[in-house]
Design a protein around this motif. Structure first.
Motif, PDB file in Angstrom:
ATOM      1  N   HIS A   1       0.844  -1.191   0.000  1.00 17.72           N
ATOM      2  CA  HIS A   1       0.000   0.000   0.000  1.00 17.72           C
ATOM      3  C   HIS A   1       0.887   1.252   0.000  1.00 17.72           C
ATOM      4  N   LEU A   2       0.372   2.316  -0.550  1.00 24.94           N
ATOM      5  CA  LEU A   2       1.069   3.602  -0.527  1.00 24.94           C
ATOM      6  C   LEU A   2       0.249   4.599   0.284  1.00 24.94           C
ATOM      7  N   ALA A   3       0.904   5.292   1.216  1.00 26.69           N
ATOM      8  CA  ALA A   3       0.238   6.359   1.957  1.00 26.69           C
ATOM      9  C   ALA A   3      -0.140   7.477   0.993  1.00 26.69           C
ATOM     10  N   ILE A   4      -1.012   8.366   1.441  1.00 21.78           N
ATOM     11  CA  ILE A   4      -1.508   9.388   0.532  1.00 21.78           C
ATOM     12  C   ILE A   4      -0.386  10.296   0.031  1.00 21.78           C
ATOM     13  N   GLU A   5       0.646  10.556   0.889  1.00 23.64           N
ATOM     14  CA  GLU A   5       1.783  11.366   0.433  1.00 23.64           C
ATOM     15  C   GLU A   5       2.547  10.641  -0.676  1.00 23.64           C
ATOM     16  N   ASP A   6       2.680   9.321  -0.559  1.00 21.66           N
ATOM     17  CA  ASP A   6       3.373   8.565  -1.608  1.00 21.66           C
ATOM     18  C   ASP A   6       2.504   8.406  -2.850  1.00 21.66           C
ATOM     19  N   GLN A   7       1.188   8.431  -2.679  1.00 21.56           N
ATOM     20  CA  GLN A   7       0.314   8.463  -3.849  1.00 21.56           C
ATOM     21  C   GLN A   7       0.512   9.777  -4.619  1.00 21.56           C
ATOM     22  N   ALA A   8       0.778  10.850  -3.874  1.00 19.14           N
ATOM     23  CA  ALA A   8       1.092  12.123  -4.526  1.00 19.14           C
ATOM     24  C   ALA A   8       2.401  12.017  -5.290  1.00 19.14           C
ATOM     25  N   ARG A   9       3.405  11.381  -4.692  1.00 19.35           N
ATOM     26  CA  ARG A   9       4.689  11.198  -5.387  1.00 19.35           C
ATOM     27  C   ARG A   9       4.534  10.275  -6.595  1.00 19.35           C
ATOM     28  N   PHE A  10       3.642   9.302  -6.489  1.00 23.54           N
ATOM     29  CA  PHE A  10       3.343   8.428  -7.621  1.00 23.54           C
ATOM     30  C   PHE A  10       2.840   9.270  -8.797  1.00 23.54           C
ATOM     31  N   ALA A  11       1.902  10.182  -8.524  1.00 24.03           N
ATOM     32  CA  ALA A  11       1.349  11.029  -9.585  1.00 24.03           C
ATOM     33  C   ALA A  11       2.426  11.927 -10.183  1.00 24.03           C
ATOM     34  N   ILE A  12       3.289  12.491  -9.311  1.00 22.86           N
ATOM     35  CA  ILE A  12       4.349  13.375  -9.808  1.00 22.86           C
ATOM     36  C   ILE A  12       5.357  12.583 -10.637  1.00 22.86           C
ATOM     37  N   GLY A  13       5.743  11.391 -10.142  1.00 25.59           N
ATOM     38  CA  GLY A  13       6.672  10.564 -10.904  1.00 25.59           C
ATOM     39  C   GLY A  13       6.102  10.180 -12.255  1.00 25.59           C
ATOM     40  N   TYR A  14       4.821   9.839 -12.276  1.00 25.34           N
ATOM     41  CA  TYR A  14       4.155   9.508 -13.542  1.00 25.34           C
ATOM     42  C   TYR A  14       4.193  10.708 -14.480  1.00 25.34           C
ATOM     43  N   TYR A  15       3.861  11.889 -13.960  1.00 20.66           N
ATOM     44  CA  TYR A  15       3.837  13.096 -14.805  1.00 20.66           C
ATOM     45  C   TYR A  15       5.241  13.430 -15.312  1.00 20.66           C
ATOM     46  N   HIS A  16       6.219  13.413 -14.407  1.00 22.98           N
ATOM     47  CA  HIS A  16       7.606  13.713 -14.802  1.00 22.98           C
ATOM     48  C   HIS A  16       8.074  12.782 -15.917  1.00 22.98           C
ATOM     49  N   GLN A  17       7.819  11.472 -15.749  1.00 25.36           N
ATOM     50  CA  GLN A  17       8.307  10.492 -16.723  1.00 25.36           C
ATOM     51  C   GLN A  17       7.605  10.675 -18.066  1.00 25.36           C
ATOM     52  N   ARG A  18       6.301  10.954 -18.046  1.00 26.67           N
ATOM     53  CA  ARG A  18       5.574  11.189 -19.298  1.00 26.67           C
ATOM     54  C   ARG A  18       6.152  12.391 -20.034  1.00 26.67           C
ATOM     55  N   GLN A  19       6.415  13.464 -19.301  1.00 24.17           N
ATOM     56  CA  GLN A  19       6.985  14.652 -19.939  1.00 24.17           C
ATOM     57  C   GLN A  19       8.365  14.356 -20.505  1.00 24.17           C
ATOM     58  N   ALA A  20       9.161  13.585 -19.756  1.00 27.46           N
ATOM     59  CA  ALA A  20      10.509  13.245 -20.231  1.00 27.46           C
ATOM     60  C   ALA A  20      10.449  12.379 -21.484  1.00 27.46           C
ATOM     61  N   LEU A  21       9.517  11.437 -21.533  1.00 23.32           N
ATOM     62  CA  LEU A  21       9.395  10.566 -22.701  1.00 23.32           C
ATOM     63  C   LEU A  21       9.071  11.359 -23.958  1.00 23.32           C
ATOM     64  N   PHE A  22       8.111  12.256 -23.840  1.00 24.89           N
ATOM     65  CA  PHE A  22       7.688  13.003 -25.022  1.00 24.89           C
ATOM     66  C   PHE A  22       8.662  14.119 -25.369  1.00 24.89           C
ATOM     67  N   THR A  23       9.350  14.655 -24.376  1.00 22.26           N
ATOM     68  CA  THR A  23      10.352  15.679 -24.662  1.00 22.26           C
ATOM     69  C   THR A  23      11.504  15.076 -25.469  1.00 22.26           C
ATOM     70  N   LYS A  24      11.959  13.897 -25.051  1.00 21.74           N
ATOM     71  CA  LYS A  24      13.050  13.237 -25.779  1.00 21.74           C
ATOM     72  C   LYS A  24      12.602  12.874 -27.187  1.00 21.74           C
ATOM     73  N   SER A  25      11.355  12.420 -27.302  1.00 23.59           N
ATOM     74  CA  SER A  25      10.851  12.048 -28.622  1.00 23.59           C
ATOM     75  C   SER A  25      10.842  13.254 -29.551  1.00 23.59           C
ATOM     76  N   GLU A  26      10.411  14.410 -29.041  1.00 25.74           N
ATOM     77  CA  GLU A  26      10.363  15.612 -29.865  1.00 25.74           C
ATOM     78  C   GLU A  26      11.764  16.043 -30.275  1.00 25.74           C
ATOM     79  N   LYS A  27      12.742  15.917 -29.336  1.00 24.75           N
ATOM     80  CA  LYS A  27      14.111  16.307 -29.665  1.00 24.75           C
ATOM     81  C   LYS A  27      14.696  15.408 -30.745  1.00 24.75           C
ATOM     82  N   SER A  28      14.436  14.094 -30.637  1.00 26.53           N
ATOM     83  CA  SER A  28      15.000  13.174 -31.620  1.00 26.53           C
ATOM     84  C   SER A  28      14.378  13.391 -32.993  1.00 26.53           C
TER      85      SER A  28
END
Length: 580
Positions: A552-579
């Motif tokens: 289980h993840l506490a609510i603070e870690d659920q927040a970090r889950f959302a941020i990690g998901y958002y960060h990684q999505r942005q990084a994936l598409f940013t790299k794709s656009e650069k390439s």
């Protein structure tokens, strides 16, 4: 402190009504000829939006609230007072007669032997009700219980007569003051007669349209009830408003200042259920800039217009130049309706430099990586709309807006309800927007900064060194979703739409299945470079994860889950656009 600051404002405010007077919108004039004979009613109303609004006149004020008593205004009142006619089914005829007598008695403070007061009293003593009731406007005057002001040929509106200015506010019958109860005014510090019922604030959203009291004491223990008992409000044996002694001038002054702020759209704004008024100890540009930090603009896609003032603030701080009027004191008062009274939702005071620093920190904390099409910072309004049900302003939790505003102005951690509401909307809609991720980042960073914890600060963009399990699992979920999208181009629903809620709360129940699906998706990738890139990302993320998947993840870690998901999505598409 609040009353003192408002009273000081009234002393230097331009255009405020003079002592003993107030600005009042009066829909009808009762017109008399020079001999005091009835001519007819005149409608002063004009169409403003969907409503008809009466013309505003400067009229003598009572200097206090009416309460439940019978207190007549000078030369202006409603139809019951002026004509002695019941206007509502609940009106009591005997009381209406007393009201009409009080209205006539009030005019007798003028010199009743000279014109026009002699003619006015003659008209009121012998009202020509047949002519009055025959007037085409009589039904509107009566049915709406609208205010009426007396007017006479050769004199115009009688409340503007020079004699009225000399006596307004000095009539014993209107004061309601206990001359034996004189004391020290808590605002001015001067000895004076004290006002019993403080005038009312008008314009607070959700409050009674006729006004609400900021300073009031419940007096239900009087009139023979609970005899022999000491009422709870009778501190030091002081009854009613003598618990907060104020001179009529001071009471009238601070209420007039507040009502001017509430009437001016440039000097107040709505934050949730709170009506926020603000002012400085002298006229400064910051008063005009302050609303831009909180209110909405006309179009969401033009959100940069919300924060032009913030950009100017950043330019000052980054260049090292001093903020204009930095040491000028600034005041912010949040008011909310509470039955018949007005409650103080929050009160903050400090220098403009202090408020500027806290507002800048509020805009720094949510800063997060965004796509090139994203316009950047939004004002507080758009942040709240994004976490409201169906993204409707009406669904913004009322206390949340006020609590966030208090946190911004005081520089304290954001309320826990902000974290809970954001997580709730993400799970309900299975969508992590830029605003939601930025709010979670702001909440966590401000909390840990304030409490001096050892928790790693969340960065603006992807942080490969962040080993928090929640953050890493969010990154992992984003990579697994991207593998699925690459394997099935144009897919309508991804694993996010089906598994996000469970993955962010109970990872151990979802990720084993997602990792099995990942193998099938990788096998479908035709481009080996894509497969290698995804496997490298997975290897990097797994290197930081613990051997056992968290149950289980506490609510603070659920927040970090959302941020990690958002960060990684942005990084994936940013790299794709650069390439590309």
């Amino acid at each position: 402190m609040i009353l003192q600051a408002l009273y000081d404002l009234s002393e230097r405010m331009d255009g405020i009504a003079p002592e003993g007077f107030e600005a009042k919108r009066i829909p009808f004039k009762c017109c008399l000829d020079s001999h005091g004979s009835f001519v007819g009613f005149e409608d002063t109303r004009q169409q403003v939006g969907k409503k008809k609004v009466g013309q505003e006149y400067l009229v003598p004020s009572l200097g206090e609230a009416k309460g439940n008593g019978i207190k007549a205004n000078l030369l202006w009142e409603n139809a019951e007072y002026v004509f002695g006619v019941p206007t509502k089914e609940t009106s009591k005829p005997d009381r209406v007669k007393v009201q009409a007598q009080a209205f006539r008695d009030k005019i007798r403070i003028m010199n009743a032997e000279v014109s026009p007061w002699k003619e006015v009293l003659s008209f009121l003593e012998d009202l020509p009700m047949a002519a009055i009731e025959a007037d085409p406007l009589w039904n509107e005057v009566k049915e709406s219980a609208s205010l009426v002001v007396l007017s006479m040929d050769g004199h115009g509106i009688l409340t503007a007569h020079p004699d009225v200015r000399q006596v307004a506010g000095k009539a014993p019958a209107a004061s309601g003051r206990d001359e034996e109860g004189a004391g020290i005014c808590l605002i001015t510090g001067e000895r004076s007669a004290l006002v019993r019922l403080v005038p009312q604030f008008k314009g607070v959203r959700g409050a009674n349209p006729t006004g609400g009291s900021l300073v009031a004491v419940n007096n239900k223990f009087e009139n023979g009830r609970n005899q022999g008992a000491t009422p709870a409000f009778a501190s030091y044996n002081k009854s009613t408003a003598f618990n907060s002694p104020m001179s009529p001038k001071a009471a009238e002054g601070f209420v007039k200042a507040a009502n001017e702020l509430l009437k001016d759209p440039r000097r107040h704004l709505l934050v949730g259920d709170a009506t926020v008024v603000f002012w400085a100890e002298k006229q400064v540009a910051f008063e005009d800039q302050f609303p831009s930090f909180f209110k909405s603009c006309e179009r969401k896609d033009d959100s940069d217009q919300d924060v032009l003032a913030v950009k100017a603030l950043y330019r000052c701080l980054e260049s090292g130049s001093e903020i204009p009027d930095a040491q000028t004191r600034f005041f912010v008062l949040g008011l909310a309706p509470n039955s018949a009274r007005i409650s103080v939702r929050f009160w903050h005071t400090g220098t403009i430099a202090e408020f500027s620093s806290r507002i800048r920190q509020h805009f720094d904390d949510p800063e997060i990586v965004r796509s090139p099409k994203d316009q950047g910072r939004y004002s507080l309004f758009w942040y709240l709309v994004d976490i409201a049900t169906e993204r409707k302003a009406d669904n913004i939790p009322p206390n949340l807006a006020g609590n966030i505003t208090r946190s911004i102005l005081a520089g304290t951690p954001y309320p826990t309800t902000l974290l809970q509401q954001t997580i709730r909307r993400i799970r309900a809609e299975q969508e992590v927007t830029r605003i939601r991720a930025s709010l979670l980042k702001a909440y966590l960073n401000r909390f840990h900064r304030t409490h001096f914890t050892s928790e790693k600060e969340i960065l603006v963009a992807l942080d490969p060194d962040n080993t928090n399990p929640g953050y890493l699992l969010g990154r992992l979920f984003a990579v697994l979703e991207k593998i699925q999208e690459d394997a099935q181009p144009g897919i309508n629903a991804t694993i996010r739409d089906r598994y996000y809620g469970a993955a962010s709360a109970s990872p151990v129940t979802v990720f084993p299945q997602l990792l099995k699906l990942k193998n099938h998706h990788l096998a479908k990738l035709e481009n080996p470079n894509f497969r290698i890139a995804h496997e490298r990302r997975l290897t990097e993320i797994f290197a930081g994860l613990p051997a056992d998947m968290p149950a289980h993840l506490a609510i603070e870690d659920q927040a970090r889950f959302a941020i990690g998901y958002y960060h990684q999505r942005q990084a994936l598409f940013t790299k794709s656009e650069k390439s590309n």
